[in-house]
Enzyme design. Structure first.
Site: not given
Length: 140
Positions: A108, A62, A58
Site C-alpha cells: 500500500e 513503488e 524506485e
C-alpha cells in the site's frame, strides 16, 4: 580474498502536492516483504545506475510518482539499520504532484500529514530519518 561491502540503497521522503501546489503530505508505504511495517519508499541501487537514477526509478516503481529530487537529506550507514544485512542508504527529499499508488515491493502507499506519521509502525531506521527530516524542516 574477495572484497565484501555493504549493500547500497536509496530512499526518499516524497513531499506530495496537488495540482494547485498545496502540500498534501509525505508518502509512506506498507511493505509487502519482510520486515513488515511502514517505511519510506526505496530500494537497492543497480549496477550501472547512479544513486539519483535509482532513487527516481524506485519511487516510480513503488509509488507510481514521477519525482523531482530536491536535495540530499543524508547517508544512513549504521550496520544494524536493516535486520537483513548491512545496508547503506542515501536518502533524498523529493517533490511530486499527484496521488501515490502502490507497486513493486509496496503493498500500500499512503499520504501522511506530518502530524500523523505512524511512528510505532516504522521499520528499519526510518524513525530516525523522519525525525532528521522534521528537524531539518524546522531549521529552514
Amino acid at each position: 580474498m574477495p572484497i565484501k561491502t555493504p549493500f547500497l540503497a536509496t530512499d526518499s521522503i516524497i513531499e506530495c502536492y496537488d495540482s494547485d501546489g498545496v502540500f498534501q503530505g509525505i508518502v509512506l508505504i506498507e511493505r509487502r516483504n519482510s520486515p513488515h511495517g511502514i517505511a519510506l519508499p526505496g530500494g537497492f541501487v543497480e549496477v550501472g545506475e547512479s544513486v539519483e537514477e535509482a532513487c527516481r526509478r524506485e519511487m516510480m516503481e513503488e509509488t507510481g510518482l514521477d519525482i523531482t529530487l530536491t536535495r540530499l537529506l543524508g547517508v544512513y550507514s549504521d550496520p544494524k539499520r536493516d535486520p537483513r544485512f548491512h545496508t547503506v542508504s542515501v536518502v533524498y527529499i523529493s517533490r511530486a504532484v499527484g496521488t501515490p499508488s502502490a507497486g513493486d515491493d509496496a503493498k500500500e502507499a499512503h499520504l501522511f500529514h506530518l502530524s500523523q506519521i505512524p511512528w510505532s509502525e516504522l521499520v528499519f531506521d526510518h524513525e530516525t530519518i523522519l525525525k532528521d527530516y522534521l528537524h531539518d524542516k524546522e531549521q529552514c
